[in-house]
Design a protein around this motif. Sequence first.
Motif, PDB file in Angstrom:
ATOM      1  N   SER A 252      -7.945  -4.829   1.418  1.00  0.00           N
ATOM      2  CA  SER A 252      -6.940  -5.807   1.007  1.00  0.00           C
ATOM      3  C   SER A 252      -7.149  -7.108   1.774  1.00  0.00           C
ATOM      4  O   SER A 252      -7.948  -7.170   2.717  1.00  0.00           O
ATOM      5  CB  SER A 252      -5.536  -5.269   1.275  1.00  0.00           C
ATOM      6  OG  SER A 252      -5.331  -5.095   2.671  1.00  0.00           O
ATOM      7  N   THR A 262       2.658  -9.171   2.753  1.00  0.00           N
ATOM      8  CA  THR A 262       2.020  -7.927   2.312  1.00  0.00           C
ATOM      9  C   THR A 262       0.612  -8.209   1.800  1.00  0.00           C
ATOM     10  O   THR A 262       0.442  -9.056   0.920  1.00  0.00           O
ATOM     11  CB  THR A 262       2.839  -7.275   1.178  1.00  0.00           C
ATOM     12  OG1 THR A 262       4.203  -7.162   1.584  1.00  0.00           O
ATOM     13  CG2 THR A 262       2.276  -5.915   0.828  1.00  0.00           C
ATOM     14  N   ALA A 264      -2.851  -8.038  -0.310  1.00  0.00           N
ATOM     15  CA  ALA A 264      -3.063  -7.829  -1.742  1.00  0.00           C
ATOM     16  C   ALA A 264      -4.464  -7.303  -1.990  1.00  0.00           C
ATOM     17  O   ALA A 264      -5.400  -7.543  -1.216  1.00  0.00           O
ATOM     18  CB  ALA A 264      -2.848  -9.140  -2.497  1.00  0.00           C
ATOM     19  N   ALA A 561       0.383 -10.203  -7.255  1.00  0.00           N
ATOM     20  CA  ALA A 561       0.280 -10.983  -6.021  1.00  0.00           C
ATOM     21  C   ALA A 561      -0.373 -12.323  -6.327  1.00  0.00           C
ATOM     22  O   ALA A 561      -0.949 -12.535  -7.400  1.00  0.00           O
ATOM     23  CB  ALA A 561      -0.540 -10.205  -4.991  1.00  0.00           C
ATOM     24  N   HIS A 592      -0.150  -6.141  -5.174  1.00  0.00           N
ATOM     25  CA  HIS A 592       0.313  -5.331  -4.054  1.00  0.00           C
ATOM     26  C   HIS A 592       0.435  -3.902  -4.565  1.00  0.00           C
ATOM     27  O   HIS A 592       0.942  -3.678  -5.671  1.00  0.00           O
ATOM     28  CB  HIS A 592       1.676  -5.808  -3.553  1.00  0.00           C
ATOM     29  CG  HIS A 592       1.711  -7.243  -3.132  1.00  0.00           C
ATOM     30  ND1 HIS A 592       0.976  -7.727  -2.071  1.00  0.00           N
ATOM     31  CD2 HIS A 592       2.389  -8.312  -3.639  1.00  0.00           C
ATOM     32  CE1 HIS A 592       1.206  -9.024  -1.929  1.00  0.00           C
ATOM     33  NE2 HIS A 592       2.056  -9.396  -2.868  1.00  0.00           N
TER      34      HIS A 592
END
Length: 602
Positions: A252, A262, A264, A561, A592
């Motif tokens: 990610s 967060t 992605a 995302a 995500h």
Amino acid sequence: MALKHSIAAGGETEPANIESEDLENSSVFIALRPRSRAMSLDSALPPQPLATVGAQHLPSGGSMATRIARLELPQFMNSFENLSRALGGEGAIEAALARQLATDKNLARAPGPHKTYGLLRTFKVLQEASAHGDEHLLMKQWTEEFGGASRNFVVPNITGGWGEPLKPVFWAVVNNPTDHARLAERHVRKAPVYGLASYGKHFLAEVDATEWQRRRFGAIHTVATFAIKGYCPIMTDYTERLVARLLDGSESTLMYGAADPTPAFNMHELIADTAFKIAAKALFNADDDTLNGWSRKVRWALQRPSTTLSASKKILDEWADQIGSMPTSSAGPMVEALRELATDFPSPTDANKKAGRTKEQAQHDDILIVSLAMHDTTASTMTSCLMELARRPQLQDQVAAECTRVLAQAGPSGLNYDDLHKMPLLTKCLNETLRLWNAVSYGTMRQLDDGETITTDNGDLFVKRGTNCYLQNFSNHRSKELWGPDAEEWKPERWSGFSDKESFNFSNAPDDIVFSGKNPQSLRFHPFTRAPRDCFGKNFAQAEMRVVLPVLLSKFRFRLAEPTVSQIAADPEGVMFMLSGILKPRDGLWMHAEPRQTAAKL
């Protein structure tokens, strides 16, 4: 190495000393394309730009005024100059097209954009759209503007391949459902342009109908229902490996423009890698070291099908050699089938002699097209379906619940073929994705074996033997005349109550289990093109999507995302581009992936 074709002002073919580097950035293989096989192995990909043209990084679509303005961009002007030189110059292109109109009264009265925008400008707009990656939108636009009620028209393009020289010609664009179905059924000969790419002279593009039948039916058992039943555990295995990669999170990345920190994932890349490994394991029996070492570079090279791009050609040649030389004791079913077909390779047909094709080259090219078609379209369809579900969280949860229930009843090796009919909501979502985001939006390109009469708004039109035809998917699948005013919307509920004629009907399971791999086909819906020359790998693709997506959706809740969120907000159509013949997210599809157990606690 020089391209030896150009069209002189007088219309005759004469040598042209065009060096390979002159074509490196040319749009020479443009609108010839098929771009497309929703997931098919038989969507033999067409020729396309020899290199990524910078104009692809501009928005897609737009009015004709916008498209005409794009013709002045340096990226296109440089590439078209090379194509123009190969065809003898702009004057020769226009003169050759004008002669066709002057000598064919039927063609002269056919509707088409050239009557509004001129021969050369129309020709250039089509080449630019192909290089840009939004030809599917242009063809839909022209179908609505010039096809009228009949939905058929003609357009100036180029042809060549399989030993035929490059030259500008008129193509028939056939979208009328009745004409579309009839021509696809009667004329199985592919247009020669399929032979222009570096993986070109394969059995999916074979122009000799007899040889196509021999090779297709000599390998079809590898993707038949009974074979797929044995592949389902492989599909589950590699999907579980993808789950582990998502949980690990090391692949990610942090998007600084995102609303939260967060990380992605580029889900299109991860799904494409998984689909490649599933198919290469099942069909070639490639081991993990081979798959991990080759997946990314082979997939990159397959997106660069230029015969003059040495880096991609070297990778593809080495890959084909490695797969083709596998020991008999470990070779997969597709390798065995291709070897057997090579030993029975017939005396070369005129087309094969012209193209310099041998049984060794045939096996080499067959390995390459299977490597592409076995994963690219399926991955794109799964990615598009995830994208639409991520835009509809409630529906995504409903599909996930359905998948979780079926998985809970599956055996230790995961879903098997007999489980695939048990997820009707997922099937509706997949059908709608195949309709709206059909990966092979160009459908198929055929060359008429005999003359045909098609309908146009200017009256019935006789189309001569040897004419190249586009039999498209995208324009029909998004037609408001065929689907209603909501044709441009992704609405899985539209598939409720449909019969097997257009979709899947599992109401009488288990008797209808066989339809888990059925090719959905009707006058208005033909995502795998039409029988008899429909998608070679449709059964494999249908099964794979119904194994991979349930596992992913049962484990994760997917959210869009950045940059995908902003791209969709600005222009939903701008997310998908035609690249190497397949409609796919040009800049990846960023998401995500939240583990469902964790998400449930929030």
